[in-house]
Enzyme design. Structure first.
Site, PDB file in Angstrom:
ATOM      1  CB  SER A  95      -0.866   0.028   1.259  1.00 32.04           C
ATOM      2  OG  SER A  95      -1.568  -1.170   1.421  1.00 32.04           O
ATOM      3  CE  LYS A 170      -4.623  -1.119   2.164  1.00 30.35           C
ATOM      4  NZ  LYS A 170      -5.179  -2.260   2.893  1.00 30.35           N
ATOM      5  CE  LYS A 238       2.048   2.072   4.771  1.00 33.52           C
ATOM      6  NZ  LYS A 238       1.382   1.181   3.834  1.00 33.52           N
TER       7      LYS A 238
END
Ligand code: NAD
Length: 299
Positions: A95, A170, A238
């Site tokens: 990701s 995502k 993140k």
């Protein structure tokens, strides 16, 4: 098919084992030697560098933490780009920021190497079961060629658009998951603080409109005080940072994401960065001075 696999962590390890089970030949690489040894014991072969892997296979899968690691492994010294032949495919299942996917793909395209961004959702349990959801960006023709390989690791594989689109999907997924965990945490702490058994509240509401996959995955773990990862808070920070950067670039405000991001930052400062993201509940518990548990609530 002979496939390269780089990044044998919480997700990459079970995903690569499922590829072996499906009959593929694997050539693996990771900076963590113990993880490589485990895959060799399961039937894989290893290579010293990403470059060596790319010299020997037509498809390489990467499952790394974030954009800098993907850039290092693909474009860096001894990286995949140095060994890959024209026509080879790199499917990055990490990701990462959508713009980073596009940047890496553009560099690979100069050498005639194809790329898909194919991040996953479902976490470690679904990685083990081979029932992940994969969201893919890239050319249709390249997607069609990789589909049987993805299917060995996933229950759902959807092409959502051109390169970068997989990681946009995502980010949307991660926004929904983060906000949902925060909502479940806030609601169950409210119930406990008001003197009502949180487990019964969970049972009462899970079948209604409030119920969700996130609630069913995380509420029992919160009640059992199980905060080992799973999906680390640091990795979710993140993802939310990538979501906010993308939102700022394209002009989509993300005020709720920003709020949950700050709660995660508080937990990181409190040494919970490596805990599962279900530990978000710890923030609400601390504010309300109560801990969730199974059984009758006690304030
Ligand atoms: P992890 O930290 O457990 O695994 C990452 C692996 O990459 C480690 O084995 C590490 O040694 C290896 N690595 C790092 N830099 C490297 C390099 N330069 N060369 C070779 N190997 C290197 O992370 P994870 O939980 O498996 O997550 C991987 C990706 O999948 C992340 O982008 C994460 O956001 C995403 N993801 C994770 C989950 C989850 O539940 N854990 C769910 C969906 C998606």
């Amino acid at each position: 098919m002979k496939i390269g696999f780089i990044g044998l962590g919480i997700m990459g390890k079970p995903m690569s084992k499922n590829l072996l089970k499906a009959g593929h030949e694997l050539l693996v690489c990771d900076v963590n030697r113990a993880a490589v040894e485990e895959l060799i014991a399961a039937g894989a072969k290893s290579a010293a560098t990403p470059r060596e892997i790319a010299q020997q296979v037509e498809l390489v899968i990467t499952m790394l933490p974030n954009s800098p690691e993907v850039k290092q492994v693909v474009l860096g010294h001894n990286g995949l780009i140095e060994g890959a032949r024209p026509g080879a495919i790199i499917a990055d299942m990490s990701s990462i920021a959508p713009l980073a996917s596009r940047e890496v793909a553009a560099k690979l395209a100069e050498k005639g190497v194809e790329m898909l961004d194919a991040p996953v959702s479902g976490g470690q349990p679904k990685a083990i079961d081979g029932t992940l959801s994969v969201m893919v960006g890239g050319k249709q023709e390249i997607f069609d060629r990789c589909l049987p390989v993805f299917k060995a690791m996933a229950a759902s594989v959807v092409r959502v658009g051109e390169i970068g689109a997989g990681n946009v999907a995502k980010l949307a997924n991660q926004v929904v998951v983060a906000l949902n965990i925060a909502a479940v945490s806030e609601a169950l702490v409210l119930a406990a603080k008001a003197g009502v058994e949180p487990e019964l509240v969970y049972q009462a509401i899970r079948g209604g409109l409030a119920g969700s996959t996130v609630m069913d995955a995380k509420a029992p773990l919160m009640l059992d005080r199980k905060f080992n990862p799973g999906f680390r808070i640091n990795l979710h920070i993140k993802d939310l940072a990538n979501a906010m950067e993308t939102g700022h670039q394209f002009g989509a405000p993300l005020p709720l994401t920003a709020a949950v991001m700050e709660i995660m930052q508080v937990l990181k400062i409190d040494d919970m960065g490596d805990a599962d993201h279900g530990a978000l509940v710890r923030y609400f518990e601390k504010q309300a001075k109560i801990e969730l548990k199974r059984g009758p609530a006690r304030t």
